[in-house]
Scaffold this active site. Structure first.
Site, PDB file in Angstrom:
ATOM      1  N   ASP A 270       2.144  24.612  -8.600  1.00 15.96           N
ATOM      2  CA  ASP A 270       1.725  23.733  -9.691  1.00 15.96           C
ATOM      3  C   ASP A 270       1.182  22.429  -9.114  1.00 15.96           C
ATOM      4  OD1 ASP A 270       1.341  22.343 -12.017  1.00 15.96           O
ATOM      5  OD2 ASP A 270       3.469  22.127 -12.520  1.00 15.96           O
ATOM      6  N   LYS A 277      -1.124  16.140  -9.991  1.00 12.35           N
ATOM      7  CA  LYS A 277       0.113  15.457  -9.617  1.00 12.35           C
ATOM      8  C   LYS A 277      -0.124  14.520  -8.441  1.00 12.35           C
ATOM      9  CE  LYS A 277       3.375  19.118 -10.898  1.00 12.35           C
ATOM     10  NZ  LYS A 277       4.133  18.368 -11.911  1.00 12.35           N
ATOM     11  N   ASP A 288       7.958  26.333  -8.565  1.00 15.23           N
ATOM     12  CA  ASP A 288       7.681  26.404 -10.003  1.00 15.23           C
ATOM     13  C   ASP A 288       7.670  27.854 -10.507  1.00 15.23           C
ATOM     14  OD1 ASP A 288       7.448  24.709 -12.159  1.00 15.23           O
ATOM     15  OD2 ASP A 288       5.258  24.703 -12.166  1.00 15.23           O
ATOM     16  N   ASP A 347      -0.987  19.630 -16.699  1.00 20.34           N
ATOM     17  CA  ASP A 347       0.262  19.741 -15.937  1.00 20.34           C
ATOM     18  C   ASP A 347       1.411  20.269 -16.798  1.00 20.34           C
ATOM     19  OD1 ASP A 347       1.900  19.615 -13.759  1.00 20.34           O
ATOM     20  OD2 ASP A 347       2.135  17.422 -13.768  1.00 20.34           O
ATOM     21  N   GLU A 349       1.692  23.098 -18.001  1.00 21.56           N
ATOM     22  CA  GLU A 349       1.159  24.469 -17.995  1.00 21.56           C
ATOM     23  C   GLU A 349       2.228  25.523 -18.243  1.00 21.56           C
ATOM     24  OE1 GLU A 349       2.142  22.907 -15.376  1.00 21.56           O
ATOM     25  OE2 GLU A 349       3.429  24.458 -14.536  1.00 21.56           O
ATOM     26  N   ARG A 351       4.646  25.748 -20.462  1.00 23.36           N
ATOM     27  CA  ARG A 351       4.777  26.127 -21.878  1.00 23.36           C
ATOM     28  C   ARG A 351       3.558  26.924 -22.328  1.00 23.36           C
ATOM     29  NH1 ARG A 351       5.558  19.964 -23.393  1.00 23.36           N
ATOM     30  NH2 ARG A 351       6.387  20.082 -21.282  1.00 23.36           N
TER      31      ARG A 351
HETATM   32  N1  BES Z   1       6.583  22.142 -12.962  1.00 25.69           N
HETATM   33  C1  BES Z   1       6.601  20.891 -13.641  1.00 25.69           C
HETATM   34  C2  BES Z   1       8.016  20.404 -13.938  1.00 25.69           C
HETATM   35  C3  BES Z   1       8.901  20.104 -12.743  1.00 25.69           C
HETATM   36  C4  BES Z   1       9.038  18.797 -12.302  1.00 25.69           C
HETATM   37  C5  BES Z   1       9.621  21.095 -12.138  1.00 25.69           C
HETATM   38  C6  BES Z   1       9.890  18.527 -11.252  1.00 25.69           C
HETATM   39  C7  BES Z   1      10.450  20.820 -11.069  1.00 25.69           C
HETATM   40  C8  BES Z   1      10.592  19.537 -10.642  1.00 25.69           C
HETATM   41  C9  BES Z   1       5.886  21.018 -14.996  1.00 25.69           C
HETATM   42  O1  BES Z   1       4.847  21.916 -15.048  1.00 25.69           O
HETATM   43  C10 BES Z   1       5.318  19.669 -15.326  1.00 25.69           C
HETATM   44  O2  BES Z   1       4.577  19.146 -14.555  1.00 25.69           O
HETATM   45  N2  BES Z   1       5.696  19.141 -16.487  1.00 25.69           N
HETATM   46  C11 BES Z   1       5.223  17.881 -16.939  1.00 25.69           C
HETATM   47  C12 BES Z   1       5.109  17.957 -18.441  1.00 25.69           C
HETATM   48  C13 BES Z   1       4.425  16.774 -19.064  1.00 25.69           C
HETATM   49  C14 BES Z   1       2.989  16.664 -18.594  1.00 25.69           C
HETATM   50  C15 BES Z   1       4.484  16.906 -20.576  1.00 25.69           C
HETATM   51  C16 BES Z   1       6.229  16.803 -16.548  1.00 25.69           C
HETATM   52  O3  BES Z   1       7.437  17.079 -16.508  1.00 25.69           O
HETATM   53  O4  BES Z   1       5.789  15.695 -16.246  1.00 25.69           O
HETATM   54 ZN    ZN Z   2       5.022  23.542 -13.735  1.00 31.12          ZN
HETATM   55 ZN    ZN Z   3       2.991  21.156 -14.377  1.00 31.59          ZN
END
Ligand code: BES
Ligand code: ZN
Ligand code: ZN
Length: 506
Positions: A270, A277, A288, A347, A349, A351
């Site tokens: 991811d 990111k 991920d 990001d 993704e 869901r």
């Molecule tokens: N894979 C990440 C979540 C994550 C963060 C997993 C840290 C493990 C450790 C996910 O896809 C993500 O980036 N989520 C975003 C959602 C937001 C953009 C609504 C997040 O948590 O910032």
């Molecule tokens: Zn993710």
């Molecule tokens: Zn993500």
């Protein structure tokens, strides 16, 4: 690690080290009489160390005493304060296994009565010791030339106290071994680097499960387009490694008719996509895919332990990259259910891929229950830290049952609420739902509420494992010692416990 059982006292079993459990005593507590035979072999050294309070039985305390008869060593392992639980023993055994690493100690015998200490049922202790030793010695070494030795063989000595339970304890150990094979396999999968572990690679790993009597179907990008899985396709479109959806089915045994679906997020890497990111720590995003790996491990365990229910595992696999085909903020995608998603952040993704997999599970299998497991939000890590996963859902009974199983296996869950306010917040002006909401508040709940839109009336629970899916170097010392650096396989023991329907809440 090879795990064996022996009727004799551990002291009588030839090994490089005898492991002795020692609970924390009260103020003037005596050394437990169970240790008298061992203490004799070392001329009272254990008793003297106890009297001097150098040996106190504290959690994570490990003391090595060489035997005067030159037959190896005694390793005194602190069990912590009473009442002892499965978790106390799991932690103690794992700590011992870790501390024996690199010392050339290859075989150990475990004095079971010193671990059960008159209060933990022997079968529970055998399982917890097997788990602690096995999970605590695990390291991901596939790509490393020089490694330290780990304990290779452990013999659990029942002794006079537990000798009569040999039959049932043998069964407990055999079952634990099967479960642990699945857990270690899951860790290997989740630790695999993203240049190797592509969506197609994950699908190929799933296909190896056909040997165990599981049915496996893999949907490639063409099939996904036919099915209308616009979410998985959108997320996967920025990578040269195309997405896959994988369905693994365990037909079940005695309790035919009941179907539990388990859905896993399988993002093999991811990057965040166009909503990219930050660089620092981005390598962690190979984990991920941990949810999807946990689903595979659970299906493997369900098969080898012959779970009574029918179990359908669905993996939503894609790589979230930034190639020229990548989906973008502003895109609107149509998912399997027919519902449309406005992409406000590429990001978010997880869901998006899960929306297809959840709706597919409901539509094709009409499951009695559906559980999804995903490293969904950084907010879960912020809220609950690295050792606790969040659980949300639409069914209190299911959520509570999962919490109970997690307490038994040491995979802690904490329930959070979903409300109509959150349901209003996921609505989009231009599509049915949006995948990210500004301002970014209640991240876990927003992720959960989004997923809720794709399960209809089916009883459903969502586990956000972004915290406990993997152990990070900086905070490793605060993780239980059976969680090594990297993938933990969080969820496999918990979900297996749930499917086997025998939650021993110790
Ligand atoms: N894979 C990440 C979540 C994550 C963060 C997993 C840290 C493990 C450790 C996910 O896809 C993500 O980036 N989520 C975003 C959602 C937001 C953009 C609504 C997040 O948590 O910032
Ligand atoms: Zn993710
Ligand atoms: Zn993500």
């Amino acid at each position: 690690m090879k795990l064996l059982l022996d009727r004799r006292e551990a002291l009588q079993v030839a090994s490089d080290a005898v492991l002795l459990g020692l609970a924390e005593g009260g103020k003037d507590a005596m050394l437990p009489p169970a240790l008298a035979p061992e203490d004799k072999v070392v001329g009272g050294a254990i008793e003297r160390a106890w009297a001097a309070k150098e040996l106190r039985g504290k959690r994570r305390e490990v003391t090595i005493v060489h035997r005067s008869d030159r037959a190896g060593r005694f390793v005194l392992v602190g069990l912590g304060a009473r009442p002892l639980t499965a978790e106390s023993l799991r932690v103690a055994a794992a700590e011992a296994a870790k501390r024996l690493r690199g010392k050339g100690i290859r075989t150990v015998s475990v004095a079971l009565p010193t671990f059960t200490a008159g209060e933990v049922p022997a079968a529970v202790a055998v399982q917890a010791i097997a788990e602690g030793l096995t999970l605590g010695s695990y390291q991901y070494l596939q790509y490393k030339a020089n490694n330290e030795t780990s304990v290779e063989e452990a013999t659990i000595g029942l002794g006079r106290v537990h000798g009569g339970e040999e039959g049932s304890l043998k069964r407990a150990l055999a079952e634990s071994t099967k479960l642990l094979d699945a857990v270690l396999w899951t860790r290997d999968l989740a630790n695999a680097p993203p240049n190797i572990a592509t969506p197609a690679w994950l699908a190929a790993q799933a296909e190896t499960l056909t040997d165990l009597g599981l049915k496996v179907a893999v949907f490639d990008e063409k099939k996904l387009a036919e099915l209308g899985c616009g979410g998985i396709l959108a997320v996967g479109s920025g990578s040269r490694h195309p997405p896959r959806m994988v369905v693994v089915e365990w037909p079940g045994g005695s309790r035919k008719g009941r179907t539990v679906a388990i859905v896993g997020k399988g993002i093999t890497f991811d990057s965040g996509g166009i909503s990219i990111k930050a660089a620092l720590g981005m390598q962690e995003m190979k984990f991920d895919k941990a949810g999807a790996c946990a689903v595979l491990g659970t299906l493997r365990a369900a098969a080898v332990l012959k779970a009574p229910t029918r179990v359908v595992g669905i993996l939503a696999c894609a790589e979230n990259l930034v190639g020229e085909g990548a989906y973008r903020p502003g895109d609107i995608v149509r998912t399997y259910s027919g519902k449309t998603i406005e992409v406000t952040n590429t990001d978010a993704e997880g869901r998006v891929v899960l929306s297809d997999a959840l709706a597919y599970a409901v539509d094709k299998y009409h499951p009695d229950e559906i559980i999804d497991i995903a490293t969904l939000t950084g907010a879960a890590l912020t809220a609950l830290g690295e050792n606790i996963a969040a659980v949300v859902g639409n069914n209190e009974r299911l959520e509570n049952a999962l919490v109970v199983c997690g307490t038994a296996t040491g995979e802690l869950l904490w329930r959070l609420p979903l409300t109509d306010t959150h349901r209003e917040m996921v609505r989009s002006d231009v599509a049915d739902v949006k995948n990210s909401v500004e301002p970014k508040i209640a991240g876990v709940l927003m992720g959960g509420t989004f997923l809720e839109q794709f399960v209809g009336e089916t009883p459903w629970a969502h586990l956000d494992i972004a915290g406990p899916a993997y152990a990070r170097l900086g905070t490793l010392k605060y993780c239980p010692p059976y969680q090594p650096l990297g993938a933990t396989a969080f969820g496999v023991r918990l979900l297996t416990e749930y499917l086997l329907g025998e939650s021993v809440a110790l």
